[in-house]
Design an enzyme around this catalytic site. Structure first.
Site, PDB file in Angstrom:
ATOM      1  N   ASP A 122      -5.346   9.181   9.482  1.00  0.00           N
ATOM      2  CA  ASP A 122      -3.785   8.969   9.868  1.00  0.00           C
ATOM      3  C   ASP A 122      -3.493   9.296  10.997  1.00  0.00           C
ATOM      4  O   ASP A 122      -3.843  10.446  11.518  1.00  0.00           O
ATOM      5  CB  ASP A 122      -3.060   9.326   8.833  1.00  0.00           C
ATOM      6  CG  ASP A 122      -3.155   8.837   7.365  1.00  0.00           C
ATOM      7  OD1 ASP A 122      -3.383   7.577   7.314  1.00  0.00           O
ATOM      8  OD2 ASP A 122      -2.816   9.390   6.524  1.00  0.00           O
TER       9      ASP A 122
ATOM     10  N   GLU B 215       0.861  -1.187   0.051  1.00  0.00           N
ATOM     11  CA  GLU B 215      -0.041   0.018   0.116  1.00  0.00           C
ATOM     12  C   GLU B 215       0.784   1.267   0.026  1.00  0.00           C
ATOM     13  O   GLU B 215       1.675   1.369   1.141  1.00  0.00           O
ATOM     14  CB  GLU B 215      -1.074   0.049   1.244  1.00  0.00           C
ATOM     15  CG  GLU B 215      -1.931   0.988   1.190  1.00  0.00           C
ATOM     16  CD  GLU B 215      -2.800   1.210   2.603  1.00  0.00           C
ATOM     17  OE1 GLU B 215      -3.361   2.104   2.916  1.00  0.00           O
ATOM     18  OE2 GLU B 215      -2.808   0.094   3.180  1.00  0.00           O
TER      19      GLU B 215
END
Length: 250
Positions: free
Chosen positions: A51, A40
């Site tokens: 995140d 990824e």
């Protein structure tokens, strides 16, 4: 994108260009060496809502180095790897570039899937209508999704199911609840591999999740190592981290 349903999956995450695009190929090849079944690759964005601090900082570093989506596409068009690449980014980045131009550019790369964590399922057609038949928009399932919602999310999914294992952002978690029932719920709705992501930071986490699902997505722990250590040191770290994975796959 198709992943083997008969083997465990290891899908590491990297922020593209956090340590310079000139080192990215070596980072990817090191992850290939350690058995990655797909990689990824993150695109830096100014407001990365999913995140945690480690990946957010990696995005800041990439942007400081002038890394853009176009530069990442250029990199991917000039490098060859042994495993599929999954491009992870936020909707604003991809829609600003243009979905059709993006997919056209990706045709000459090894990118086989997209992850867009802030794209609502109900709006996925804005992307999927432009995808070739062998290209995947990865479906993410959250801990708060009821069984009916899980069934809806997985019904048209391809590639694998990305099962988020925390109610929050990426990164190390202080404690872990029993998630076996959650994965059992998801697996009852699909024949696709179900992979755990968020909060996998050590070998014990790796062993636990591989005992209850089909694979693991590891981001922050690996991103932090690449940011602070030499490639040789990361090599040793991955050997220890992934020992439970290799015990099942070697």
């Amino acid at each position: 994108m198709k992943l083997e349903t008969t083997k465990k999956q290891f899908i590491p995450y990297l922020m593209a260009g956090a340590n310079g695009l000139d080192r990215l190929a070596d980072e990817i090849r090191l992850l290939e060496k350690h058995g990655a079944t797909a990689i990824e690759l993150g695109i830096a964005f100014s407001d990365p809502v999913a995140d945690g601090p480690v990946i957010e900082q990696a995005g800041i570093e990439a942007r400081k180095k002038g890394v853009t989506l176009q530069k990442v596409l250029d990199f991917l068009q000039t490098h060859t790897f042994h495993v599929p690449i999954i491009l992870m980014g936020y909707a604003n980045s991809f829609f600003h570039y243009g979905i059709e131009p993006l997919i056209k550019a990706l045709q000459s790369t090894q990118v086989e899937a997209l992850i867009i964590p802030d794209l609502p399922y109900e709006h996925r057609q804005l992307v999927t209508t432009h995808l070739p038949s062998d290209f995947t928009l990865i479906t993410m399932v959250s801990l708060t999704s009821p069984q009916s919602r899980i069934a809806t999310l997985t019904k048209q999914a391809t590639g694998f199911i990305y099962a988020v294992t925390v109610n929050g952002i990426t990164g190390k978690q202080n404690e872990r609840q029993d998630l076996a029932p959650y994965f059992k719920q998801i697996k009852s709705t699909t024949d696709l591999p179900v992979c755990a992501g968020f909060g996998i930071t050590n070998a014990a986490d790796v062993a636990y999740f591989l005992s209850i699902c089909d694979g693991i997505v590891i981001g922050s722990a690996i991103v932090e190592q690449f940011a602070t250590q030499t490639l040789e040191a990361v090599d040793l770290y991955l050997t220890e981290l992934l020992a439970p994975f290799h015990a099942l796959t070697d």
